[in-house]
Design an enzyme around this catalytic site. Sequence first.
Site, PDB file in Angstrom:
ATOM      1  N   ARG A  46     -61.973  29.075  19.309  1.00  0.00           N
ATOM      2  CA  ARG A  46     -62.810  30.283  19.228  1.00  0.00           C
ATOM      3  C   ARG A  46     -61.977  31.558  19.262  1.00  0.00           C
ATOM      4  O   ARG A  46     -62.184  32.470  18.453  1.00  0.00           O
ATOM      5  CB  ARG A  46     -63.841  30.306  20.357  1.00  0.00           C
ATOM      6  CG  ARG A  46     -64.916  29.255  20.198  1.00  0.00           C
ATOM      7  CD  ARG A  46     -65.868  29.269  21.364  1.00  0.00           C
ATOM      8  NE  ARG A  46     -65.127  28.984  22.596  1.00  0.00           N
ATOM      9  CZ  ARG A  46     -65.571  29.216  23.814  1.00  0.00           C
ATOM     10  NH1 ARG A  46     -66.757  29.756  23.992  1.00  0.00           N
ATOM     11  NH2 ARG A  46     -64.860  28.910  24.865  1.00  0.00           N
ATOM     12  N   ASN A  64     -69.029  27.517  20.759  1.00  0.00           N
ATOM     13  CA  ASN A  64     -69.007  26.066  20.936  1.00  0.00           C
ATOM     14  C   ASN A  64     -70.431  25.537  20.893  1.00  0.00           C
ATOM     15  O   ASN A  64     -71.365  26.201  21.355  1.00  0.00           O
ATOM     16  CB  ASN A  64     -68.394  25.689  22.284  1.00  0.00           C
ATOM     17  CG  ASN A  64     -66.889  25.833  22.301  1.00  0.00           C
ATOM     18  OD1 ASN A  64     -66.246  25.909  21.267  1.00  0.00           O
ATOM     19  ND2 ASN A  64     -66.315  25.877  23.490  1.00  0.00           N
TER      20      ASN A  64
END
Length: 117
Positions: A46, A64
Amino acid sequence: MARRTRNRSEIIARRFVSRQQPTRTQPFVERWRWIIQGQVQGVGFRASCSRRALDMGLKGWVRNLQDGSVEVQAEGPPIALAELRAWCEKGPLGAQVKRVKPCQMPVRGDDWFEVRY
């Protein structure tokens, strides 16, 4: 040779046209959603994706998912989106990307790129 005389409205119209600013066209923008599957959580996916997207001038977000995959939604010029997708297919060091599922989305006009939790 006779000289053509212009009436007042022609003169005003000509001045107006010559002072107009050229019209600016908006750059072509698309929005894509990618689900990245594989070993992509716990490897900095990320944060790395967010940095890449910001460097490319893209807007959107990354997060996520509960099934162990990562979802990315990004909008911007098609060339930058293609570069981000190519990066997502490899991911950062330590990631093992098995599959990237693409889906085109309607443009939402996000202001920045963020990591969502």
